[in-house]
Design an enzyme around this catalytic site. Structure first.
Site, short mmCIF file in Angstrom:
data_model
loop_
_atom_site.label_atom_id
_atom_site.label_comp_id
_atom_site.label_asym_id
_atom_site.label_seq_id
_atom_site.Cartn_x
_atom_site.Cartn_y
_atom_site.Cartn_z
CD GLU A 120 39.50 34.98 47.45
OE1 GLU A 120 38.55 35.00 48.34
OE2 GLU A 120 39.30 35.27 46.14
N GLY A 180 37.95 33.58 36.69
CA GLY A 180 37.21 34.64 35.88
C GLY A 180 37.69 36.05 36.07
CB ALA A 181 37.23 38.47 37.78
CG MET A 182 41.47 38.16 43.11
SD MET A 182 40.56 37.17 44.20
CE MET A 182 40.84 38.36 45.68
CD GLU A 183 37.30 39.00 45.71
OE1 GLU A 183 36.88 38.34 46.86
OE2 GLU A 183 37.21 38.55 44.83
CG ASN A 184 43.49 41.42 43.53
OD1 ASN A 184 43.56 40.52 44.40
ND2 ASN A 184 43.48 41.39 42.19
CG HIS A 186 30.72 38.21 41.66
ND1 HIS A 186 29.88 37.38 42.24
CD2 HIS A 186 32.26 38.03 42.19
CE1 HIS A 186 30.68 36.49 43.09
NE2 HIS A 186 31.90 37.07 43.00
CD GLU A 187 35.53 39.59 40.71
OE1 GLU A 187 34.75 38.61 40.79
OE2 GLU A 187 35.85 39.87 41.83
#
Length: 1032
Positions: free
Chosen positions: A304, A438-442, A473-474
């Site tokens: 992303e 911080g993070a990624m919602e794959n 959040h994720e």
């Protein structure tokens, strides 16, 4: 996706939910007259808000106007081409010498001598004609299809301008956004990474359907070397095809002599090689040192918003959804992970293993695809029919338990809340050593920075609050947003909702984490950004085209303002209606492409009131927020709304109105939720009736609305008197709201700083976290501005004022273990400010605690909320700084490691400042991903703020090699290094530097924000220095 806030002065780094763009490529420098109006000085430059953001080359340069047969893809661009052609013709004819009113006849029998006016006109015309000729001549990467220029009235057909491919041939597409003539149905991906050479090979099969007749297929590819390509139509023979590439737009294309027909099924197969990325996007390499000190390597992905194209050729825009089947070939000592559960593993003749994963069960966008090859271990738990796993490097397995507990509990909560089960059989949460966001919602494979997922069981509740925030959040993405996914770069549904439910879920399931104060603080931060002219609407998908524009969408407007608007909507609706509307939306649009209005319409269907869409569109389609001014005569209260806009130069004065759900309480009933009354303000001005016995009104109950209130002199005086009489007459959030509002109004020039100080007088009796931390934050900002401006006397007076008001509360803080998160937040804010101001009691306690920690070989633990202040005090001495550096290199506790890094960066020793900046940019002992944090911390100190600005200027090209232009790290770096400037000299220096960058960053919105902020700081100082000298 989540991102950290790097503000070193705040209590603890909480997630600022932003994800960075994964790449930047320049576009051809084609002049667009609609935007580049400075090329014609007679025409005033257009305000950015008057121009639709579109690729500069998306407007077609034309050689003539006339009939032209366009295929379906080109019809959309005819009107803009005609407009642009007319602008050329009209501006040229308007400047024809024959039309000049300035030519005078020479006197009889005298030498003709042109007048000054005629000379000016002639020179202007010459410059104009020359400029237009140069524009047409120097179009980089573009070639006209015919020579010469037809006359204006010629019937010669209009010819489109196409760029040149890398091989010199014309590239068959001239837009940044892909044509809609082809839709991918399925990707079959096979990848073989080599973690020794840091390269990989790929084999991609794309099954697609032709949407309408076309002679070309255009898709994305970046930094990939395509070796072979074949194409098959239906059941026909597969034939080898030539692939054209246009690198500036990261596009490849295949052209055909005959039309591909609507409805045909085709297959494009591509073999390629590439290097694993050395930045943090695409398919990139990462490394860490194991417990023996040996270097271990791995490969992970971050796609992303636009970096899947760096791992495999694809239609890399959110609307082009498809299913994916992934195969990864790996060495036996590694494991492979992808979105779906593993279907099988095959041993190859070479001894390598090929893992094949199940095909994705629903269509999804390319940015959600993910795969990892690493030596990780995991812990697992079943939640309903889903196996939840948390992966980490083996040395940190013991730090994964809290994340597993939190994720399991939240997954069950979301399943129940949305009345829908998470659709996959597995959900992996993976901690990556090198990870920018911080993070990624794959989908099914969420990736995290280690500090966002790993925490010790004995860590402080504040450290656990950070982990819970990011995980919540994720998971909201997984259960809600990803069920529907977005059809474009409109992020209201995607990021705004994930941020809102991040807070709402934790306040319900983990009330002990006290997320209400954090959410309030984030709303205040979003308003600060949204009050500038450089802000943008929450919904901007139609204006987003270039990679840097996509990157800059991921900011506090997209996340925190989006979440704030949903909070306001929920608080406006009757109990339960918001949730019912969401469930209706999920059931109706499952698996579909949706737009924001679909959500508003679903909520309207279940809510017994006016159209939600009508209300919310006033908040999402225009930038900024309203200022509501209150005036009262007896029982008649007049409310007036206007745009709250801080900037005083090049401002956009709009007549836009908001549908404002104004909530209010009064002195007769002011703190309980049942006291709240509501009035909808739709027009510029409206009137409501109250009893004449009412002494005061407080609007925006609990600050659930996204607006600021000005009560007028009498209204403020009444509220200040009420607070001085009884602090508890308003809720803590309402008291924080008043403090925030009056400081904001001071920056706007609507109230004097004397009124600000008058309100703050009550805070000597304040004990609650939200109002105290807001007051401390606002005063600290002014203190730093004065400090950087070297107003020594005022700095001393401001310090005395802060310590005079809050010193007793600072001294009363104990240094032991506290269980309450709210108490930890307050103690951290108070003591960090006290020690930074050199309060003796604070620095002595911090030094004593650090000595106990070191003497016990770090077994006598420092409470988590005190670690940063203790480490920062220790870092101001040579022995302490060197001791902390050794600890940083050895510790495996991620939250502790980050606080030590902030302490090291807080040094006032110029030599060490230079060393740590160079070290983090090199990425040796300190990961380069921490550069924004280090720069933010150094910028806060007096000794470092000029050093770090010079460092950024000198290192800019290296910085943008690591972080894409427009990405959140770049936004953070610009803000950190410039936001405390307040002089004309610094304004000119900042403006000059960024102007010189051109395509390397000059057009970023964050640059405009920085310049606005400096001007505002300068303006505020000019207006308030005298008052400060009188009153402090």
């Amino acid at each position: 996706a989540c991102m950290f806030s790097h503000n070193g002065t705040q209590r603890m780094s909480l997630p600022r939910n932003m994800i960075e763009n994964s790449m930047f490529e320049e576009e051809p420098d084609v002049v667009d007259l609609a935007k580049d109006s400075t090329a014609f000085p007679e025409f005033p430059a257009l305000d950015p808000d008057e121009v639709v953001y579109e690729p500069r080359s998306s407007r077609l340069l034309v050689r003539g106007l006339g009939e032209n047969d366009l295929d379906d893809e080109e019809e959309d661009y005819e009107s803009s081409a005609r407009l642009l052609g007319m602008s050329f013709m009209n501006r040229s004819s308007a400047r024809s010498p024959s039309a000049s009113p300035y030519i005078r006849q020479a006197p009889p029998r005298s030498c003709y001598r042109p007048s000054a006016r005629m000379l000016v006109g002639g020179v202007f015309i010459l410059v104009l004609v020359t400029s237009m000729a140069m524009v047409l001549y120097f179009l980089p990467g573009c070639t006209f299809t015919k020579a010469g220029c037809p006359k204006a009235n010629s019937s010669t057909p209009m010819e489109l301008v196409y760029p040149k491919s890398t091989n010199g041939e014309l590239f068959p597409w001239n837009e940044l956004r892909l044509p809609a003539s082809v839709r991918p149905v399925n990707y079959d991906l096979s990848l073989t990474p080599n973690l020794t050479s840091m390269t990989f090979t790929g084999h991609t099969i794309i099954n697609m359907i032709i949407q309408h007749d076309t002679k070309r297929i255009v898709l994305h590819s970046s930094e990939i070397n395509i070796i072979k390509a074949t194409f098959q139509v239906g059941e026909g023979k597969s034939v080898e095809v030539k692939v054209l590439e246009y690198k500036p737009w990261q596009q490849i294309a295949v052209s055909f002599p005959e039309d591909l027909k609507e409805g045909q099924v085709c297959v494009l197969t591509l073999d390629y090689t590439a290097s694993l990325s050395h930045t943090y996007d695409g398919f990139y390499n990462s490394s860490y040192n194991d417990k023996t000190g040996a270097k271990r390597v791995l490969a992970a992905t971050q796609f992303e918003p636009q970096a899947a194209r760096k791992a495999f050729p694809c239609f890399d825009e959110p609307a082009f959804k498809a299913t994916f089947l992934v195969r990864i070939t790996r060495e036996p000592e590694y494991i492979a992970l992808s979105n779906m559960p593993k279907a099988k593993t095959t041993t190859l003749p070479s001894g390598m293993l090929e893992d094949e994963f199940e095909q994705t069960s629903v269509n999804m966008s390319t940015y959600l695809v993910a795969f990892i090859v690493a030596n990780f271990t995991s812990i697992t738990r079943n939640v309903s029919s889903t196996l939840v796993s948390v992966y980490s490097v083996p040395e940190k397995k013991e730090h994964t338990q809290y994340a597993l507990d939190t994720a399991s509990r939240l997954l069950q909560f979301y399943n129940t809340l949305f009345d829908t089960e998470y659709p996959l059989r597995k959900l992996d949460l993976v901690a990556i050593p090198d990870f920018l966001a911080g993070a990624m919602e794959n989908w099914g494979l969420i990736t995290f920075r280690e500090t966002s997922l790993l925490v010790q069981n004995q860590s402080s509740p504040l450290d656990k609050q950070l982990i819970a925030n990011v995980v919540a959040h994720e998971l909201a993405h997984q259960v809600f947003a990803l069920t529907l996914s977005k059809c474009s770069y409109d992020t209201v549904i995607n990021e705004g909702f994930a941020t809102y439910w991040q807070y709402a879920s934790l306040m319900t399931e983990f009330p002990q984490l006290d997320l209400g104060n954090v959410f309030l603080e984030e709303r205040f931060k979003a308003m600060a950004k949204d009050s500038l002219n450089s802000s943008h609407p929450v919904s901007v998908s139609a204006q987003v085209t270039t990679p840097e524009q996509v990157s800059e969408m991921f900011d506090s407007i997209t996340y925190e303002k989006g979440a704030s608007l949903l909070l306001m909507l929920n608080s406006t609706l009757p109990d339960g209606q918001f949730r019912k509307g969401l469930i209706e939306y999920l059931h109706q649009y499952r698996g579909s492409n949706t737009v924001t209005d679909d959500l508003w319409n679903s909520i309207t269907q279940v809510a017994v009131q006016e159209s939600v869409s009508d209300m919310m569109r006033t908040w999402t389609l225009q930038k900024g927020f309203p200022l509501v001014t209150v005036s009262r005569k007896g029982g008649e209260v007049t409310l007036t709304q206007e745009h709250f806009l801080l900037s005083t130069d090049n401002t956009t004065h709009t007549s836009s109105l908001w549908h404002i759900p104004v909530t209010y309480v009064n002195d007769s009933c002011s703190s309980a939720p049942s006291c709240r009354q509501m009035f909808t303000l739709k027009n510029k001005t409206a009137t409501l009736k109250v009893s004449e016995s009412v002494k005061w009104l407080k609007l925006n109950y609990m600050n659930t609305g996204f607006y600021i209130v000005h009560y007028g002199d009498e209204g403020w005086a009444a509220l200040i008197d009420a607070l001085k009489t009884d602090v508890s007459t308003l809720t803590p959030h309402d008291r924080a709201s008043l403090i925030h509002n009056i400081f904001s109004l001071s920056r706007l020039g609507r109230v004097s700083f004397r009124q600000v100080l008058s309100l703050l007088d009550y805070t000597t009796n304040e004990t609650e976290t939200a109002p105290l931390t807001e007051a401390l934050s606002q005063l600290s900002s002014i203190y730093r501005l004065l400090d950087k401006r070297q107003e020594r006397r005022l700095v001393a007076r401001m310090k005395a004022y802060i310590l005079g008001h809050f010193g007793p509360l600072m001294d009363s803080q104990d240094w032991g273990v506290k269980e309450s998160v709210s108490s930890q937040e307050l103690r951290s804010a108070l003591l960090e400010l006290a020690c930074s101001l050199g309060r003796q009691n604070c620095t002595d306690q911090a030094k004593a605690l650090y000595e106990q920690w070191t003497n016990s070989n770090q077994t006598n633990r420092i409470p988590g909320d005190l670690q940063r202040v203790v480490f920062s005090v220790a870092a101001q001495s040579d022995p302490g700084w060197l001791s902390l550096l050794d600890t940083y290199r050895l510790t495996t506790y991620d939250s502790e490691k980050r606080k030590i890094l902030q302490a090291l960066a807080s040094t006032q020793d110029p030599r060490r400042i230079v060393w740590i900046l160079s070290e983090v940019l090199e990425g040796g002992n300190i990961h380069t991903q921490e550069l924004p944090l280090v720069i933010s911390t150094v910028s806060d100190g007096f000794a470092g703020h000029l050093f770090v600005w010079d460092f950024v200027k000198e290192s800019w090209d290296r910085i943008i090699e690591k972080f894409p232009v427009g990405s959140y790290p770049i936004q953070s770096i610009i803000k950190s290094t410039t936001s405390q400037f307040s002089t004309q000299t610094h304004l000119e220096e900042v403006q000059g530097f960024f102007s010189s960058l051109k395509e390397r960053g000059s057009q970023m919105r964050s640059v405009q924000e920085a310049l606005e902020t400096i001007r505002l700081n300068q303006h505020w100082m000019d207006r308030n220095l005298a008052t400060l000298r009188d009153w402090l």
